[in-house]
Write a protein that holds these residues in place. Sequence first.
Motif: not given
Ligand code: FES
Length: 106
Positions: A28, A40-44, A46-51, A84, A86
């Motif tokens: 990511m 990469g909303t959650c900064g890596g 594994a909490l957002c799935a934007s990646c 994901l 990230c």
């Molecule tokens: Fe949020 Fe990968 S950046 S799940």
Amino acid sequence: MEIKIEVTDREGVKHELEAPTDMALNLMEVFKSYELPVEGTCGGMALCASCHCYILSEHSLKEASDDEEDMLDQAFFVESNSRLSCQIRMSESLDGLRVKLAPSSD
Ligand code: FES
């Protein structure tokens, strides 16, 4: 060392990326450093799935953690090769990796 990664963006355009393996970067972060449209909303964490991305090549990756599996369960457009990005740490064994960005969920 630097490894090469080929990523297909959401318009179907291929990009050749180079990533160092000695900086503990995840995929990511590599996407973002090339200004690909990955939030990469959650900064890596594994909490957002934007990646979310799809793994196209046959590389054997470290298995997804329970957190990653849980997040993918809630994500859209999930396929058997979904990951994901990230959660994928750059390493020499990933040289030549081919991935595709998943559609944006908004
Ligand atoms: Fe949020 Fe990968 S950046 S799940």
